[in-house]
Design an enzyme around this catalytic site. Structure first.
Site, PDB file in Angstrom:
ATOM      1  N   GLU A  36      -1.962 -21.890  42.506  1.00  0.00           N
ATOM      2  CA  GLU A  36      -3.186 -22.538  42.988  1.00  0.00           C
ATOM      3  C   GLU A  36      -3.584 -22.087  44.390  1.00  0.00           C
ATOM      4  OE1 GLU A  36      -0.659 -23.849  41.424  1.00  0.00           O
ATOM      5  OE2 GLU A  36      -1.171 -25.645  40.295  1.00  0.00           O
TER       6      GLU A  36
ATOM      7  N   LYS B 172      15.932 -40.187  43.885  1.00  0.00           N
ATOM      8  CA  LYS B 172      15.777 -41.353  44.742  1.00  0.00           C
ATOM      9  C   LYS B 172      17.001 -42.240  44.563  1.00  0.00           C
ATOM     10  CE  LYS B 172      11.824 -43.352  46.794  1.00  0.00           C
ATOM     11  NZ  LYS B 172      10.439 -43.738  46.732  1.00  0.00           N
TER      12      LYS B 172
HETATM   13  P1  ADP Z   1       4.131 -22.793  38.606  1.00  0.00           P
HETATM   14  O1  ADP Z   1       3.214 -22.148  37.661  1.00  0.00           O
HETATM   15  O2  ADP Z   1       5.474 -23.209  38.109  1.00  0.00           O
HETATM   16  O3  ADP Z   1       3.491 -23.823  39.505  1.00  0.00           O
HETATM   17  P2  ADP Z   1       4.157 -21.236  40.903  1.00  0.00           P
HETATM   18  O4  ADP Z   1       4.699 -19.914  41.206  1.00  0.00           O
HETATM   19  O5  ADP Z   1       2.737 -21.489  41.158  1.00  0.00           O
HETATM   20  O6  ADP Z   1       4.507 -21.532  39.464  1.00  0.00           O
HETATM   21  O7  ADP Z   1       5.093 -22.283  41.617  1.00  0.00           O
HETATM   22  C1  ADP Z   1       4.772 -22.880  42.818  1.00  0.00           C
HETATM   23  C2  ADP Z   1       5.902 -23.758  43.249  1.00  0.00           C
HETATM   24  O8  ADP Z   1       7.072 -22.988  43.554  1.00  0.00           O
HETATM   25  C3  ADP Z   1       5.632 -24.500  44.526  1.00  0.00           C
HETATM   26  O9  ADP Z   1       4.819 -25.634  44.299  1.00  0.00           O
HETATM   27  C4  ADP Z   1       7.035 -24.859  44.976  1.00  0.00           C
HETATM   28  O10 ADP Z   1       7.534 -25.988  44.282  1.00  0.00           O
HETATM   29  C5  ADP Z   1       7.835 -23.651  44.550  1.00  0.00           C
HETATM   30  N1  ADP Z   1       8.046 -22.784  45.701  1.00  0.00           N
HETATM   31  C6  ADP Z   1       7.408 -21.637  46.006  1.00  0.00           C
HETATM   32  N2  ADP Z   1       7.892 -21.104  47.145  1.00  0.00           N
HETATM   33  C7  ADP Z   1       8.858 -21.937  47.597  1.00  0.00           C
HETATM   34  C8  ADP Z   1       9.734 -21.954  48.737  1.00  0.00           C
HETATM   35  N3  ADP Z   1       9.752 -20.992  49.651  1.00  0.00           N
HETATM   36  N4  ADP Z   1      10.591 -23.007  48.860  1.00  0.00           N
HETATM   37  C9  ADP Z   1      10.608 -23.996  47.952  1.00  0.00           C
HETATM   38  N5  ADP Z   1       9.825 -24.023  46.854  1.00  0.00           N
HETATM   39  C10 ADP Z   1       8.958 -23.018  46.676  1.00  0.00           C
END
Ligand code: ADP
Length: 536
Positions: free
Chosen positions: A325, A430
């Site tokens: 997004e 939690k």
């Molecule tokens: P999806 O289609 O599963 O949303 P994305 O590649 O768009 O695939 O995933 C985004 C998610 O990946 C983020 O919202 C976050 O939860 C995780 N993410 C990306 N980079 C990081 C990071 N450096 N540290 C922690 N989580 C991350």
């Protein structure tokens, strides 16, 4: 308001495309194949993109029509990246790892008219071919049994019938240029439609010194798939500055990647932690010395990985954060100025600071903004010119809050803007009303020499509502002992975080984009499939 005197020139992929082809005509696109590298110049790739645009026009593709790609990272995928948006159509990059029902769903939902498929991927697309309701033509690149797909067209034959010099239309900068669906870990995948304008601004953003500092002197190794958030924007950004692009296709395991790096000498790359871990564990002898930096994200980057790359290869791994997004780059963990070298790691292990151009805040469950004090935890919200404002043909008001995108990530912010993601909202644990960060526990556990991978999930608990269950994948030839692992965690995390329940697993289940799929682990636990050892 006083009117400015500036030209209202559209921010389009077409202008990046034409710039790269003219100014950096000699830069190279190198595709790895079974027979070694195949090289083409930007000038050659651009001419072929013209021919592809002409061929697609002849097939009836016009403004706004969706053209799907079902391809590895390779030269013709880049040709589609250039031709399709510039001719006014919309590039829909299809994730080759989606489950068949999701794949059919996204093709039908986006109403793709044409799909370009790599010959080697025909069997995967064939699984859904009979369910596709809008596809008029399937174009096959290279060898493969196209008969499984019904009538198909040959990519090279289509191009051969056309000439370079396509006359590209002037596009509206706000028109959709490319689409990507999220992996849909809950419910159906949701579509994000990037505009010319958002792609243009994101390209400038990531190429800037604030982010990856790309230039004509770079050679980018594109490990992140071009079907996943546009390979983090590297193809467009690299093209516009004239950086060479190295395309590894399906050769993404530690061995071939080490060979590709040793032979093509890239200066920059981006990859998810799993891929880098694979190289660190299986090819510690590799010469990665040509790389000045690797950007890593998609999930939290363990400290052990950053340190491992420093020590083993002398290559700095820089953490970044983003999502489909957000185009995707939203934050990057460059060490703040004035930091003593001895303290740099404390920042490098964090998630990152916002890129110039995007705004980030944290909000509590009632939607109130929380302070940047490194303590208050809430959901990360984001807005900016390359952040999606809606999902394609999908009412999702709950994903937005006063014009900000709710990311579903939970974390804290430091006074200097450094974000620390502690969990995805759906994975938070939690315990007794307080949050335990599964990401922190996992990253710390992955620093133990007996542990290859670790995933921590919340499981129901009578007294505390939820407690963490640590699922551990042993390192090669090791048998991790829960008591040892617990002792190892003791001085590194809060005492009440220490898991009492432990399970050894062969592999952490992953989603189609390679992230830990914790709902599968929670289900396995609920179904009694995990052998749990108690230890406290
Ligand atoms: P999806 O289609 O599963 O949303 P994305 O590649 O768009 O695939 O995933 C985004 C998610 O990946 C983020 O919202 C976050 O939860 C995780 N993410 C990306 N980079 C990081 C990071 N450096 N540290 C922690 N989580 C991350």
């Amino acid at each position: 308001m006083i009117q400015s005197t500036m030209q209202d020139f559209p921010l389009s992929i077409t202008s990046l495309f034409q710039h790269g082809r003219r100014i950096h005509a000699d830069s190279q696109v190198i595709t790895w194949t079974e027979d070694g590298p195949k090289t083409a110049t930007f000038a050659e790739v651009a001419d072929r993109a013209d021919q592809l645009a002409a061929a697609l026009s002849r097939l009836g593709i016009g403004a706004g029509d969706r053209v799907g790609t079902f391809c590895w990272n390779n030269q013709h995928h880049l040709e589609a990246y250039l031709a399709v948006p510039c001719m006014g159509a919309v590039l829909h990059t299809l994730n080759i790892r989606l489950f068949p029902e999701q794949l059919a769903y996204v093709i039908n939902h986006a109403e793709d008219k044409v799909i370009i498929v790599d010959g080697s991927l025909i069997p995967l697309l064939a699984k859904v071919a009979h369910e596709l309701t809008t596809v008029e033509h399937i174009i096959v690149v290279g060898e493969g049994d196209g008969a499984q797909l019904g009538d198909t067209l040959d990519y090279e034959e289509l191009l051969a019938a056309e000439q370079p010099g396509f006359s590209y239309p002037e596009v509206d900068e706000r028109a959709a240029a490319a689409m990507c669906y999220t992996s849909g870990t809950t419910g159906n995948p949701k579509g994000v439609a990037y505009s010319h304008r958002s792609t243009y601004l994101h390209s400038f953003g990531i190429a800037s010194a604030q982010a990856m500092a790309f230039s004509q002197h770079d050679r980018l190794l594109l490990i992140v798939p071009m079907f996943h958030a546009n390979a983090w924007g590297m193809p467009y950004a690299g093209w516009s500055v004239g950086a060479d692009l190295v395309m590894p296709q399906q050769f993404l395991q530690a061995g071939p990647l080490a060979e590709i790096i040793e032979l093509t000498r890239p200066t920059y790359s981006g990859a998810v932690p799993t891929v880098l871990n694979d190289i660190l564990h299986n090819r510690p002898d590799a010469d990665l010395g040509s790389l000045r930096q690797i950007v890593c994200g998609g999930s939290a980057v363990p400290r052990s990985l950053i340190e491992g790359f420093d020590e083993t290869f002398g290559v700095p791994v820089v953490q970044a954060w983003g999502m489909t997004e957000t185009s995707p780059l939203a934050a990057i963990a460059h060490v703040p100025r004035g930091t003593a070298a001895a303290n740099a790691m404390e920042w490098r292990v964090r998630t990152g600071r916002p890129m110039p151009g995007v705004e980030i805040r944290i909000c509590d469950e009632a939607g109130a903004e929380l302070p940047w004090d490194g303590q208050a935890q809430g959901e990360i919200e984001i807005r900016g010119p390359w952040i999606t404002g809606s999902y394609y043909l999908e009412p999702t008001d709950e994903k937005f809050h006063d014009g900000w995108l709710r990311t579903g990530d939970v974390g804290t912010m430091e006074p200097n803007g450094f974000i620390q993601i502690s969990d995805r909202a759906k994975d938070v644990i939690k315990s007794g009303g307080e949050w335990i960060s599964s990401v922190d526990l996992e990253n710390t556990l992955m620093g133990h020499p007996d542990v290859r991978e670790a995933a921590v999930v919340g499981i129901p608990d009578d007294r505390w509502d939820e407690r963490p269950l640590a699922c551990v994948v042993p390192a090669e030839g090791k048998v991790p002992d829960p008591a040892d692992l617990r002792a190892y965690l003791e001085d590194k995390v809060a005492k009440w975080w220490l898991p009492e329940r432990w399970a050894t697993i062969e592999e952490v289940p992953k989603t189609s984009v390679g992230k830990f799929d914790k709902k599968v682990l929670r289900r396995r636990y609920a179904d009694g499939e995990l052998e749990v050892t108690e230890c406290d």
